[in-house]
Design an enzyme around this catalytic site. Structure first.
Site, PDB file in Angstrom:
ATOM      1  N   ASN A 170      83.913  37.258 103.484  1.00 35.69           N
ATOM      2  CA  ASN A 170      82.593  38.059 104.783  1.00 35.69           C
ATOM      3  C   ASN A 170      82.814  39.167 104.674  1.00 35.69           C
ATOM      4  O   ASN A 170      82.925  40.544 104.092  1.00 35.69           O
ATOM      5  CB  ASN A 170      83.671  37.721 106.222  1.00 35.69           C
ATOM      6  CG  ASN A 170      82.882  37.955 106.879  1.00 35.69           C
ATOM      7  OD1 ASN A 170      83.013  38.284 107.989  1.00 35.69           O
ATOM      8  ND2 ASN A 170      81.561  37.118 107.020  1.00 35.69           N
ATOM      9  N   GLY A 171      80.652  39.669 105.191  1.00 34.49           N
ATOM     10  CA  GLY A 171      80.391  40.337 105.207  1.00 34.49           C
ATOM     11  C   GLY A 171      79.279  40.328 104.081  1.00 34.49           C
ATOM     12  O   GLY A 171      79.583  40.002 102.686  1.00 34.49           O
TER      13      GLY A 171
ATOM     14  N   GLY B 189      77.546  35.130 108.875  1.00 38.34           N
ATOM     15  CA  GLY B 189      77.794  36.072 110.106  1.00 38.34           C
ATOM     16  C   GLY B 189      75.936  35.854 110.104  1.00 38.34           C
ATOM     17  O   GLY B 189      75.297  35.006 110.208  1.00 38.34           O
ATOM     18  N   ARG B 190      76.374  37.370 110.375  1.00 39.86           N
ATOM     19  CA  ARG B 190      74.247  37.743 110.636  1.00 39.86           C
ATOM     20  C   ARG B 190      73.468  36.964 109.273  1.00 39.86           C
ATOM     21  O   ARG B 190      72.643  36.566 110.339  1.00 39.86           O
ATOM     22  CB  ARG B 190      74.424  38.910 110.736  1.00 39.86           C
ATOM     23  CG  ARG B 190      74.812  39.711 111.298  1.00 39.86           C
ATOM     24  CD  ARG B 190      74.846  41.654 111.610  1.00 39.86           C
ATOM     25  NE  ARG B 190      75.588  42.026 110.047  1.00 39.86           N
ATOM     26  CZ  ARG B 190      75.494  42.742 109.270  1.00 39.86           C
ATOM     27  NH1 ARG B 190      74.394  43.761 110.261  1.00 39.86           N
ATOM     28  NH2 ARG B 190      75.269  42.913 108.203  1.00 39.86           N
TER      29      ARG B 190
ATOM     30  N   PRO C  29      82.164  33.938 114.148  1.00 42.78           N
ATOM     31  CA  PRO C  29      82.468  34.144 115.908  1.00 42.78           C
ATOM     32  C   PRO C  29      82.627  35.466 116.520  1.00 42.78           C
ATOM     33  O   PRO C  29      82.709  36.707 115.977  1.00 42.78           O
ATOM     34  CB  PRO C  29      84.143  34.081 115.908  1.00 42.78           C
ATOM     35  CG  PRO C  29      85.383  35.485 114.723  1.00 42.78           C
ATOM     36  CD  PRO C  29      84.193  34.479 113.573  1.00 42.78           C
ATOM     37  N   MET C  30      80.711  35.949 116.560  1.00 44.47           N
ATOM     38  CA  MET C  30      80.516  37.215 116.581  1.00 44.47           C
ATOM     39  C   MET C  30      79.993  36.743 118.389  1.00 44.47           C
ATOM     40  O   MET C  30      79.191  36.704 118.917  1.00 44.47           O
ATOM     41  CB  MET C  30      79.167  36.772 116.078  1.00 44.47           C
ATOM     42  CG  MET C  30      78.930  37.052 114.606  1.00 44.47           C
ATOM     43  SD  MET C  30      77.683  36.801 113.610  1.00 44.47           S
ATOM     44  CE  MET C  30      77.333  35.166 113.407  1.00 44.47           C
ATOM     45  N   GLU C  31      81.067  37.700 118.893  1.00 44.04           N
ATOM     46  CA  GLU C  31      81.424  38.114 120.510  1.00 44.04           C
ATOM     47  C   GLU C  31      78.993  38.335 121.095  1.00 44.04           C
ATOM     48  O   GLU C  31      78.718  38.950 120.436  1.00 44.04           O
ATOM     49  CB  GLU C  31      81.921  38.827 120.823  1.00 44.04           C
ATOM     50  CG  GLU C  31      81.811  38.954 122.373  1.00 44.04           C
ATOM     51  CD  GLU C  31      81.771  40.049 122.750  1.00 44.04           C
ATOM     52  OE1 GLU C  31      81.434  40.012 124.447  1.00 44.04           O
ATOM     53  OE2 GLU C  31      81.085  41.146 122.352  1.00 44.04           O
TER      54      GLU C  31
ATOM     55  N   GLN D  49      89.775  31.537 119.252  1.00 47.92           N
ATOM     56  CA  GLN D  49      89.985  32.345 118.790  1.00 47.92           C
ATOM     57  C   GLN D  49      90.443  33.118 120.015  1.00 47.92           C
ATOM     58  O   GLN D  49      89.788  33.336 120.496  1.00 47.92           O
ATOM     59  CB  GLN D  49      89.352  33.317 117.870  1.00 47.92           C
ATOM     60  CG  GLN D  49      89.538  34.877 117.235  1.00 47.92           C
ATOM     61  CD  GLN D  49      88.189  35.487 116.683  1.00 47.92           C
ATOM     62  OE1 GLN D  49      86.995  36.622 117.006  1.00 47.92           O
ATOM     63  NE2 GLN D  49      88.340  35.537 115.492  1.00 47.92           N
TER      64      GLN D  49
ATOM     65  N   CYS E   1      87.529  42.464 114.720  1.00 50.38           N
ATOM     66  CA  CYS E   1      86.181  43.335 115.893  1.00 50.38           C
ATOM     67  C   CYS E   1      86.244  45.098 116.287  1.00 50.38           C
ATOM     68  O   CYS E   1      87.685  45.496 115.933  1.00 50.38           O
ATOM     69  CB  CYS E   1      86.773  42.895 116.959  1.00 50.38           C
ATOM     70  SG  CYS E   1      85.381  43.962 118.244  1.00 50.38           S
TER      71      CYS E   1
END
Length: 330
Positions: free
Chosen positions: A199-200, A223-224, A7-9, A68, A98
């Site tokens: 994650n990461g 994510g990215r 989940p990337m705001e 979320q 976050c």
């Protein structure tokens, strides 16, 4: 193995979720964080950021969506979680990762990792307010300034009722600077009995393989890396089965951009749609030289018709959403 879309705001909204989950390899995804501040949220607040709730909490590709929440008031978070469940949320996820300064200043996200007791209170409240069949999960970083409290935080989440924990293997102060400290994911997994996702800094199949070697995590959240390489989840899922898939070529990625643009212009005003497209193209430059060329062409362009032509669309392109989706060959 489970592969989740992070989940990337401000980036992974319902439009990008729809396009990325169509590529394949993603087992579940999560909304951008939905902030709970001074009052419990009502249904419209959820439907704005999670329109998939009106479709059985799944993207059009059938991938389940979790809701979320972000905040620091246990009662308000609990009541908001209950409202989300009434709309059909299959899982409630809680954001303790976050790193944004504005979020942390209002006691949200990673700053709460300084207060394990509050983490426990939040998860406990959400667990009490939600039906027993709806899992409560959490996403955390290793800490605010140091990873030394990571195990206490993970234990607090588990004892509060979290059934799964995603660990972004950096602290808040680390931001997104490499490297991700995957070895800490193994330490967290050793401290709790619930499943832990890594994650990461997973940008490629090779990164995923190194991550697994370092931390032993069976499940991952991308994510990215997935935004920059839309078929990364599919590649990893195939590699898990011993199959090496060739990375998606630019000629295959371009139809995804075209579909994204159509969806964006259907939903967003001409003032905002160009910025959303440029944001994704900028991310794609990490994987595709052609994206760098396209980004330079788009950088100062604001006219939607000219943008459409730059990405290879014309007035004869299908305009119906279902027709567009069926026309894409991935």
């Amino acid at each position: 193995m489970q592969i989740a879309l992070a989940p990337m705001e401000g980036l992974v909204d319902d439009i990008l979720r729809e396009v990325l989950t169509e590529v394949g390899g993603i087992d579940w995804c999560v909304t951008e964080f939905i902030r709970v501040s001074d009052r419990a949220l009502q249904p419209p607040a959820f439907l704005k950021l999670a329109p998939e709730l009106a479709r059985g909490s799944r993207t059009r590709a059938g991938v389940p969506l979790r809701v979320q929440l972000l905040g620091s008031d246990p009662s308000l978070l609990g009541e908001s979680a209950a409202a989300a469940c009434e709309l059909g949320a299959p899982v409630i996820d809680l954001n303790f990762g976050c790193p944004a300064k504005t979020v942390n200043r209002s006691r949200g996200g990673a700053v709460l990792l300084n207060e394990p007791e509050l983490l426990h209170a939040i998860v406990s409240s959400v667990r009490r307010h939600t039906p027993a069949h709806v899992p409560v999960t959490a996403k955390m970083r290793l800490g605010y300034a140091s990873p030394h409290g990571a195990l206490d935080c993970a234990r607090a989440l588990e004892s509060g009722g979290a059934e799964q924990i995603v660990v972004h293997a950096r602290t808040k102060l680390d931001g997104y600077k490499p490297p991700a400290h995957w070895e800490w994911v193994a330490r967290v997994q050793g401290a709790v009995k619930v499943p832990v996702y890594a994650n990461g800094d997973i940008w490629s199949v090779a990164d995923w393989q190194r991550c697994r070697q370092v931390c032993g995590a069976h499940d991952v959240m991308l994510g990215r890396g997935l935004v920059s390489r839309p078929d990364l989840a599919r590649q990893i899922a195939a590699a898990e089965q011993g199959v090496a898939l060739a990375p998606m070529a630019w000629e295959q990625a371009l139809p995804l951009l075209q579909r994204f643009w159509r969806l964006a212009t259907d939903k967003l005003s001409p003032r905002y749609a160009p910025g959303r497209l440029k944001q994704w193209v900028a991310m794609l430059t990490r994987s595709y030289p052609e994206a760098s060329t396209l980004f330079e062409q788009l950088r100062r362009e604001t006219d939607c018709q000219r943008i459409a032509r730059l990405i290879g669309l014309d007035e004869k392109s299908p305009t119906n959403g279902l027709e567009r989706r069926e026309a894409i060959s991935i």
